[in-house]
Motif scaffolding. Structure first.
Motif, mmCIF file in Angstrom:
data_model
loop_
_atom_site.group_PDB
_atom_site.id
_atom_site.type_symbol
_atom_site.label_atom_id
_atom_site.label_comp_id
_atom_site.label_asym_id
_atom_site.label_seq_id
_atom_site.Cartn_x
_atom_site.Cartn_y
_atom_site.Cartn_z
ATOM 1 N N THR A 24 0.824 -1.163 -0.035
ATOM 2 C CA THR A 24 -0.069 -0.057 0.019
ATOM 3 C C THR A 24 1.061 1.311 0.201
ATOM 4 O OG1 THR A 24 -1.430 -1.189 1.563
ATOM 5 C CG2 THR A 24 -1.872 1.124 1.212
ATOM 6 N N VAL A 25 0.392 2.269 -0.664
ATOM 7 C CA VAL A 25 1.058 3.538 -0.764
ATOM 8 C C VAL A 25 0.592 4.247 0.528
ATOM 9 C CG1 VAL A 25 1.152 3.477 -3.327
ATOM 10 C CG2 VAL A 25 -0.513 4.461 -2.031
ATOM 11 N N ARG A 26 1.407 4.985 0.845
ATOM 12 C CA ARG A 26 1.232 6.134 1.961
ATOM 13 C C ARG A 26 0.518 7.411 1.584
ATOM 14 N NH1 ARG A 26 5.341 3.295 3.797
ATOM 15 N NH2 ARG A 26 5.397 2.609 6.011
ATOM 16 N N PHE A 27 -0.289 7.243 0.431
ATOM 17 C CA PHE A 27 -0.823 8.463 -0.302
ATOM 18 C C PHE A 27 -1.100 9.713 0.614
ATOM 19 C CE2 PHE A 27 -4.168 10.904 -2.308
ATOM 20 C CZ PHE A 27 -3.417 11.857 -2.866
ATOM 21 N N PRO A 28 -2.175 9.914 1.331
ATOM 22 C CA PRO A 28 -2.375 11.166 1.735
ATOM 23 C C PRO A 28 -1.410 11.742 2.607
ATOM 24 C CG PRO A 28 -4.233 9.643 2.000
ATOM 25 C CD PRO A 28 -3.193 8.650 1.738
ATOM 26 N N SER A 29 -0.708 10.932 3.235
ATOM 27 C CA SER A 29 0.483 11.857 4.026
ATOM 28 C C SER A 29 1.578 11.851 3.227
ATOM 29 C CB SER A 29 0.478 10.849 5.216
ATOM 30 O OG SER A 29 0.680 9.506 5.027
ATOM 31 N N GLU A 30 1.798 11.170 2.238
ATOM 32 C CA GLU A 30 2.948 11.389 1.356
ATOM 33 C C GLU A 30 2.712 11.630 0.008
ATOM 34 O OE1 GLU A 30 5.774 7.888 1.664
ATOM 35 O OE2 GLU A 30 5.835 8.109 3.806
ATOM 36 N N PRO A 31 3.455 12.420 -0.613
ATOM 37 C CA PRO A 31 2.805 12.723 -2.184
ATOM 38 C C PRO A 31 2.900 11.351 -3.063
ATOM 39 C CG PRO A 31 5.244 13.327 -1.635
ATOM 40 C CD PRO A 31 4.669 12.942 -0.532
ATOM 41 N N PRO A 32 2.040 11.483 -4.057
ATOM 42 C CA PRO A 32 1.669 10.432 -4.893
ATOM 43 C C PRO A 32 2.896 10.193 -5.766
ATOM 44 C CG PRO A 32 0.598 12.411 -5.685
ATOM 45 C CD PRO A 32 1.046 12.660 -4.075
ATOM 46 N N VAL A 33 3.207 8.714 -6.060
ATOM 47 C CA VAL A 33 4.232 8.431 -7.019
ATOM 48 C C VAL A 33 3.754 8.306 -8.197
ATOM 49 C CG1 VAL A 33 6.045 6.975 -7.390
ATOM 50 C CG2 VAL A 33 5.061 7.120 -5.044
ATOM 51 N N LEU A 34 4.098 9.491 -9.181
ATOM 52 C CA LEU A 34 3.727 9.426 -10.472
ATOM 53 C C LEU A 34 4.787 9.006 -11.563
ATOM 54 C CD1 LEU A 34 1.360 12.380 -10.635
ATOM 55 C CD2 LEU A 34 0.889 10.123 -10.047
ATOM 56 N N ALA A 35 4.538 8.260 -12.610
ATOM 57 C CA ALA A 35 5.350 8.187 -13.497
ATOM 58 C C ALA A 35 5.724 9.430 -14.035
ATOM 59 C CB ALA A 35 4.922 7.114 -14.539
ATOM 60 N N GLU A 36 7.231 9.319 -14.617
ATOM 61 C CA GLU A 36 7.533 10.691 -15.342
ATOM 62 C C GLU A 36 6.572 11.096 -16.523
ATOM 63 O OE1 GLU A 36 11.708 12.074 -17.026
ATOM 64 O OE2 GLU A 36 11.771 10.391 -15.280
ATOM 65 N N ALA A 37 6.208 10.021 -17.121
ATOM 66 C CA ALA A 37 5.601 10.209 -18.409
ATOM 67 C C ALA A 37 3.809 10.496 -18.301
ATOM 68 C CB ALA A 37 5.537 8.791 -19.289
ATOM 69 N N TYR A 38 3.654 10.641 -17.170
ATOM 70 C CA TYR A 38 2.085 10.646 -16.614
ATOM 71 C C TYR A 38 1.624 12.019 -17.468
ATOM 72 C CZ TYR A 38 -2.343 11.161 -14.285
ATOM 73 O OH TYR A 38 -3.499 11.228 -13.828
ATOM 74 N N ARG A 39 0.529 11.644 -18.075
ATOM 75 C CA ARG A 39 -0.023 12.833 -18.544
ATOM 76 C C ARG A 39 -1.227 13.757 -17.730
ATOM 77 N NH1 ARG A 39 -0.770 8.543 -22.136
ATOM 78 N NH2 ARG A 39 -3.218 8.927 -21.649
ATOM 79 N N GLY A 40 -0.862 14.559 -16.887
ATOM 80 C CA GLY A 40 -1.619 15.347 -16.046
ATOM 81 C C GLY A 40 -2.059 16.507 -16.465
ATOM 82 N N ARG A 41 -1.830 17.695 -15.649
ATOM 83 C CA ARG A 41 -2.073 18.936 -16.004
ATOM 84 C C ARG A 41 -1.433 19.468 -17.202
ATOM 85 N NH1 ARG A 41 -3.779 22.099 -10.586
ATOM 86 N NH2 ARG A 41 -4.901 23.387 -11.933
ATOM 87 N N GLY A 42 -2.311 20.334 -17.834
ATOM 88 C CA GLY A 42 -1.620 20.698 -19.161
ATOM 89 C C GLY A 42 -0.862 22.250 -18.686
ATOM 90 N N VAL A 43 0.217 22.496 -19.183
ATOM 91 C CA VAL A 43 0.913 23.527 -19.038
ATOM 92 C C VAL A 43 1.373 24.179 -20.509
ATOM 93 C CG1 VAL A 43 1.735 23.452 -16.801
ATOM 94 C CG2 VAL A 43 3.035 22.867 -18.609
ATOM 95 N N VAL A 44 1.386 25.736 -20.563
ATOM 96 C CA VAL A 44 1.776 26.062 -21.761
ATOM 97 C C VAL A 44 2.848 27.004 -21.640
ATOM 98 C CG1 VAL A 44 1.253 27.309 -23.654
ATOM 99 C CG2 VAL A 44 -0.567 25.854 -23.157
ATOM 100 N N HIS A 45 4.015 26.846 -22.427
ATOM 101 C CA HIS A 45 5.079 27.922 -22.252
ATOM 102 C C HIS A 45 4.457 28.977 -23.221
ATOM 103 C CE1 HIS A 45 7.813 25.101 -20.557
ATOM 104 N NE2 HIS A 45 7.337 24.203 -21.791
#
Lengths: 126, 145, 360, 311
Positions: A24-45
């Motif tokens: 089990t991950v310790r998610f709420p108390s520790e930050p989530p472990v996401l893959a580097e390639a994970y497609r999350g929030r969009g950002v624009v330069h």
């Protein structure tokens, strides 16, 4: 499998699990472990974006909108609640201006919070 | 319910630590649904946060909805919501239950849970990650009076 | 004995997806069943016509969240055929790798669901715990646990870096050990056998009459597999067995799927070892010449068929999807007749319905 | 006056309701936690059963149209009262509230009352799932009850008394009944799993088949009482098994005796949890077959052995 006993067949695995590293991950108390390639929030330069609208054209969920007021005045708006996080905009962008970063979008009790202005481009070179 | 004093504080404490959820798929693609089930399993194990997945609406506190609400499932969605005893909350999981998402404009979808029910929290993502679902539910619990 | 009617669904713990049954039972035996589907009908085939070929890749991905990659594969393959486009070999390898990883994920998920339905919570937990191994591989590769967004028309959008490959092999090793444990449970655990043997039998003749495909057909002794019969992507360069069984019951289906996981892991290893160098995508024009194409793939649940008609514009004139679940749904009436109510979830899980695919 | 006060204290606090309530929640937590550990998870925090209980108390209480309202309100209370009363006759760490010749029969009767209440709750709450669940509960009751009764009759015949405290006390000097009647213990253990509707015999409340079984339509306070009565029943059942088969506290009231009793209880609980995670749920007809073809004959053999050899 060499073991033939049919009662309590799962027992060895139970014992192994008991002494294994916890899965089990310790998610709420520790930050989530996401893959580097994970497609999350969009950002624009913002400095790279030219407002061509290719991302808007190819977005399958109509999650991007380009509000244009003249040749060099535009706003790129992203609706996180519609977004499919597919990364088509990243592919379509010829300027490499848009990216999906490894951070999942946060929940919100209010839908207006999902509307984000990614780029506000005022006429600078005019 | 606005409990006064200690009793109210205990009840509030209990509600925050024992949210039982009911899952309803109103026409989603399974993506969010398997991520919801995934939160129950060893990697995320929401039981450590007191969250249990219930099978009867009568036992539930939170309705976890996925999908853009198809016309056929609308009546059922409302009925299940009505069967949940108060106090109850609705969580929209995934882009299509927030706004219709990629299915917006389809002839058979209403476009989001909030077309049918009052939604207390929206969790975007397509599909929402298990972490995002947990984070959303916890955020909802924070606001419980 | 008095008859009562039990409604199952659309919200029911035995169903992860909405689907409705009306079971008429006498005591605990079912005398009649009526099925109602359509709760997940989102009108996707119509949406395909409204959006461009590029956008449609992502619509195809969301036909179903479990077998998302195979839908995009079938779709892209069809469009590439219409375009007459040569897809780079490295792209085909990556595509095939994801197909097989997805099959492992889908079968493990299914094993867990079956276990939960027969009240074997521990196996459910273990299956989903070990499924995370595959999900981790897929997330590292593509950035998505469930929706991978790997396919594009003309190739793939991700690359497998060479230094990633040993890590994937290590994870597959781990999964292989776990599969040995699962196979042991399936073959030797007495309560598991008691709940699955002789339940939901389909004969070879029934399978052929209903045109059932995939693991359900293979478990009844019908050796059909698009990967072997009409190889797409790079399946003709891989060696694998088509797993079949003779019993035709839920136990046989379990066995077939579990062994298929093992086969798929072998295929993943071959793909990683043989991975050729080269570009990942060839450029695809936005407009597709007029024509009609049929694209077939072997989804985790069986043959998936896309028919795409183009009229020369940048959006398809018609996309018709034929999913593997559809013929299986038709067999349910036969399978449910006369069985114990407690076996209903087992049978439903046994055929591995994917309503999101079937309803679209 | 002091007698009355101490009697009230005994019934309400120790080893009466207060103690049972705490035990029930604690055992429930341990059970969930152990199950979770075996499944590779973490499990709930220690206050979880209490939070669940309080939350359910504070929830709206609704019943569908057509349900028998008064019966539905009464049945969980009957169930809870029955198990609480049963607990008064069972020695806890050597301490018993009331004991008389024949209280084993009373205990067994009181412990089977919840099953009937459970069945009626299913029958009267106007839902198809609960009706099916209720009829399953009744079928299951017939499958496990006879072997369970016969298994517990063995020690009683051996000791020559139908009092739980006597049976428990009789083992203090000599051997545990477990060692004399191993088959009886196994049968009683299996019977207890059936009684508590725990996996793999959680047939009446099979989640994937019939929702929550007879409790499908219950909510709020009533559901809280149902859960509590089942949790208290678990505790009482474990106490009974420890007293009858595992030598209770080893005679007398002492700190070591109480500790020993506690350890034995936890071991039985652990055994229950492990059995729960090891197997798939059986079907009701399979359980009935097992009950009558395997368990009942075995119980009969055990009884015969006791009567012929021991008696």
């Amino acid at each position: 499998m060499s073991r033939r006993s049919s009662l309590a067949h799962l027992l060895p695995e139970l014992v192994r699990t008991l002494f294994a590293r916890r899965a089990t991950v310790r998610f709420p108390s520790e930050p989530p472990v996401l893959a580097e390639a994970y497609r999350g929030r969009g950002v624009v330069h913002a400095e790279l974006c030219v407002g061509c609208g290719l991302c808007v054209r190819d977005c399958p969920a109509f999650a991007l909108e380009l509000e244009r007021e003249g040749r060099h005045r535009f706003r790129l708006v992203h609706f996180e609640d519609r977004c499919a996080y597919c990364g088509q905009c990243v592919d379509s962008c010829r300027q490499d201006a848009i990216a999906l970063v490894s951070e999942f979008p946060r929940a919100s009790p209010c839908r207006t919070a999902f509307t984000r202005v990614l780029v506000t481009h005022e006429a600078s070179e005019e | 319910m606005k409990g006064a004093g200690t009793v109210g504080a205990i009840i509030r404490w209990a509600r925050r630590r024992s949210p039982w959820v009911l899952h309803f798929n109103s026409g989603g693609c399974n993506g969010c649904d398997i991520e919801i089930v995934d939160t129950l399993t060893p990697r995320f194990d929401v039981e450590r946060l007191g969250i249990l997945k219930e099978s009867s609406p009568r036992h539930a506190d939170i309705l976890l909805c996925t999908g853009p609400v198809t016309r056929q499932s609308r009546a059922r969605l409302r009925r299940i919501y009505e069967q949940i005893p108060a106090p109850k909350w609705v969580v929209a999981v995934g882009g299509c239950s927030c706004s219709g998402g990629i299915f917006r404009g389809g002839y058979n979808v209403l476009g989001g849970i909030d077309q049918v029910l009052p939604v207390d929290i929206y969790i975007p993502g397509c599909p929402s990650r298990p972490e995002a679902i947990i984070e959303g539910i916890l955020q909802l619990l924070e606001t419980i009076e | 004995m008095s008859r009562i009617t039990i409604p199952i669904g659309p919200q029911h713990p035995a169903l992860k997806e909405p689907l409705s049954f009306l079971l008429t039972v006498e005591g605990e035996r079912i005398v009649e069943s009526a099925l109602r589907i359509g709760y997940v009908h989102r009108g996707l085939e119509r949406l395909f016509q409204d959006r461009s070929y590029v956008q449609n890749v992502h619509i195809a991905e969301r036909v179903c969240g479990i077998c998302s990659h195979i839908h995009t594969t079938a779709y892209c393959q069809g469009v590439e055929a219409l375009l007459g486009l040569e897809v780079p070999r490295r792209a085909l390898y990556v595509r095939t790798l994801l197909c097989e990883l997805e099959r492992i994920h889908s079968h493990l998920l299914w094993l867990g669901v079956l276990a939960e339905h027969i009240g074997f919570t521990t196996v459910f937990m273990y299956a989903w715990r070990d499924r995370e191994i595959v999900l981790d591989i897929m997330e590292d590769l593509s950035g998505g646990r469930v929706a991978h967004a790997v396919n594009a028309i003309g190739g793939v959008r991700i690359d497998i870096e060479n230094d990633h490959i040993p890590a994937i092999h290590a994870r597959l090793d781990e999964l292989e050990r776990q599969m040995e444990m699962f196979l042991g449970v399936i073959q030797h655990e007495r309560t598991f056998q008691a709940r699955t043997r002789g339940v939901g039998c389909l004969t070879q003749e029934q399978v052929q009459r209903y045109c059932v495909v995939g693991p359900v057909a293979r478990a009844s002794g019908v050796a059909m597999d698009i990967r072997r019969d009409q190889p797409y992507a790079v399946y003709d360069e891989l060696s694998f067995r088509v797993i079949t069984a003779d019993e035709g019951d839920v136990w046989a289906r379990t066995m077939v799927r579990a062994l298929e996981i093992v086969e798929s892991m072998g295929m993943c290893r071959q793909l990683l070892d043989k991975l050729p160098e080269g570009p990942l995508a060839s450029r695809a024009p936005r407009r597709v010449p007029a024509g009609l194409v049929i694209s077939r793939c072997e989804a985790p649940r069986g043959e998936l068929l896309y028919v795409i008609r183009s009229d020369g514009s940048d959006r398809p004139a018609r996309v018709k999807i034929r999913t593997p679940t559809l013929p299986t749904l038709a067999t349910l009436k036969d399978q449910l007749r006369g069985v114990h109510t407690a076996d209903v979830p087992t049978i439903l899980a046994g055929v591995d319905l994917c309503i999101a695919c079937a309803d679209r | 006056m002091r007698d009355v006060a101490s009697a009230v204290l005994t019934i309400l606090v120790f080893p009466g309701f207060g103690f049972l309530f705490v035990c029930a929640l604690a055992f429930h937590w341990i059970d969930r936690r152990v199950t979770a550990r075996f499944q590779g998870r973490v499990g709930p925090p220690w206050f979880q059963p209490f939070a669940d209980f309080v939350k359910l108390l504070a929830k709206e209480d609704v019943l569908p149209v057509g349900a028998h309202e008064r019966a539905c309100a009464l049945l969980p209370m009957v169930s809870l009262a029955a198990v609480l009363t049963a607990a008064l006759h069972i020695p806890v760490g050597g301490y018993v509230v009331t004991s008389f010749e024949g209280d084993l029969i009373v205990v067994l009767f009181l412990l089977s009352l919840p099953a009937l209440a459970y069945f009626l709750a299913g029958w009267l709450s106007a839902s198809v799932f609960s009706v099916v669940g209720g009829s399953r509960a009744l079928l299951q009751y017939f499958a496990y009850e006879v072997p369970f009764l016969m298994a517990l009759a063995g020690p009683a015949i051996l000791v020559g008394s139908w009092s739980v405290s006597r049976i428990s006390g009789a083992q203090s000097g000599g051997l545990w009944t477990l060692l004399v009647q191993p088959i009886g213990f196994v049968l009683a253990f299996i019977g207890l799993i059936g009684k508590l509707k725990r996996s793999p015999f959680d047939i009446p409340k099979a989640k994937s088949e019939i929702g929550a079984g007879p409790l499908t339509e219950f909510s709020g306070r009533k559901l809280a009482l149902w859960h509590l009565s089942l949790q208290v029943k678990t505790v009482v059942g474990i106490f009974l098994l420890v007293d009858v088969f595992l030598g209770g506290s080893g005679g007398g009231i002492s700190l070591s005796g109480v500790t020993l009793f506690g350890v034995k209880c936890l071991l039985v609980l652990l055994a229950l949890s492990v059995t729960g995670v090891l197997y798939a749920r059986l079907r009701i007809d399979q359980l009935a077959t097992m009950g009558w073809r395997v368990l009942a004959p075995l119980a009969l053999v055990q009884l015969l052995v006791v009567v012929l050899v021991g008696g």
